[in-house]
Scaffold this active site. Sequence first.
Site, mmCIF file in Angstrom:
data_model
loop_
_atom_site.group_PDB
_atom_site.id
_atom_site.type_symbol
_atom_site.label_atom_id
_atom_site.label_comp_id
_atom_site.label_asym_id
_atom_site.label_seq_id
_atom_site.Cartn_x
_atom_site.Cartn_y
_atom_site.Cartn_z
ATOM 1 C CD GLN A 59 -1.242 -0.464 3.746
ATOM 2 O OE1 GLN A 59 -2.661 -0.347 3.812
ATOM 3 N NE2 GLN A 59 -0.652 -1.147 4.858
ATOM 4 C CG HIS A 90 -7.929 3.302 17.604
ATOM 5 N ND1 HIS A 90 -7.390 4.168 17.075
ATOM 6 C CD2 HIS A 90 -7.436 1.832 17.132
ATOM 7 C CE1 HIS A 90 -6.546 3.302 16.142
ATOM 8 N NE2 HIS A 90 -6.338 2.533 16.325
ATOM 9 C CG ASP A 114 -3.521 2.525 13.890
ATOM 10 O OD1 ASP A 114 -3.847 1.842 14.807
ATOM 11 O OD2 ASP A 114 -4.034 2.239 12.868
ATOM 12 C CG ASP A 165 -3.681 -13.588 2.755
ATOM 13 O OD1 ASP A 165 -4.580 -13.077 3.790
ATOM 14 O OD2 ASP A 165 -4.039 -14.057 2.271
ATOM 15 C CG ASP A 183 -8.322 -1.806 13.418
ATOM 16 O OD1 ASP A 183 -9.072 -0.479 12.387
ATOM 17 O OD2 ASP A 183 -7.561 -1.360 13.974
ATOM 18 C CB CYS A 184 -9.481 -4.427 7.052
ATOM 19 S SG CYS A 184 -11.137 -5.276 7.229
ATOM 20 C CG ASP A 186 -12.622 2.021 3.645
ATOM 21 O OD1 ASP A 186 -13.989 1.833 4.307
ATOM 22 O OD2 ASP A 186 -11.936 3.027 3.554
#
Length: 311
Positions: A59, A90, A114, A165, A183-184, A186
């Site tokens: 990314q 969060h 993060d 993955d 928590d991925c 979009d």
Amino acid sequence: MGRLGIPSTRENDVQTCTIIEQDDTKWFVEGTVPGRRHGNVNHGFRITASICHTKTRFQECLIFDNPVYGRVLVLDGIVQLSTFDEYIYHEMLVHPVMFAHPNPRRVVIIGGGDGGTLREVLRHDPEEVVMIDIDEEFVKIAAEHLPSLSNGAFQDPRVRLLCEDASQALKQYEDLFDVAIIDCNDAIGTSEILFEDDFYATVSRALKTDGLCAVQTGSALDLDFLDQTRERIQRQLGATADFRMTIPVYHCGEYIFIAAGRGLDPLGPDVNLLKQRQAQRNISTKYWSPEIHHASQIQRPVTPLSCRSVS
């Protein structure tokens, strides 16, 4: 269209973060969010300092400072968080399911590179946390340039970080976790598969029979996508509860997270029991509270302004 029925914002899986200059001032323009806003709405941020702009294997990452939102993280052209209001995201992703569970000892986090979700999970003093994020380079970037997010959480000996993955790595676990938190990013690119039936079935197998799951779902504007995702979660993970909140840095402000479970009620216990558990675990919060927990479950009626798909 993506496999989930939302417009793809990528060309050959590469997204360019749009930065423009106007009167010697740099601006980041977020105009590529998925759903009905794509190509119809732009969202601009003044850049007072450029902190990091790089491409990992998976990314494009942009981090900059803004006078209102503090430090802002952008992945593949889409704002992920700001240090001004990340605690809302969060706390509302983590605490509803963690406090709904009477004894969350083992937790798995999908994504969350993060570190903010991990930070909040560790406040519940679990025995073990497995975190699966495909992008090891991004985890390191966030730890360096957004240190308040993880706040040292990755050094906790109870944490096992797998840079793999998640759709495959999670298959090694069965009937193990009390809570799963997805928590991925979009539902585009490498994250798209994490919104599909097969993946939710994998999550279900990894959870204990009384396990709970929380899912970062998306914008309150995209009701068709939310309905589709909720139906998939219900098929694989049982009853669901929606949690609605306002996160100012996001393109539309209002976001929906979904909690799910078979053995335990995803709505959570009543206010008094939530207060008792919060006191027992000695957790103070900035946004989540037992009252907010239940108030955020009240969803507004569907109206013409609720943004169903229109021609």
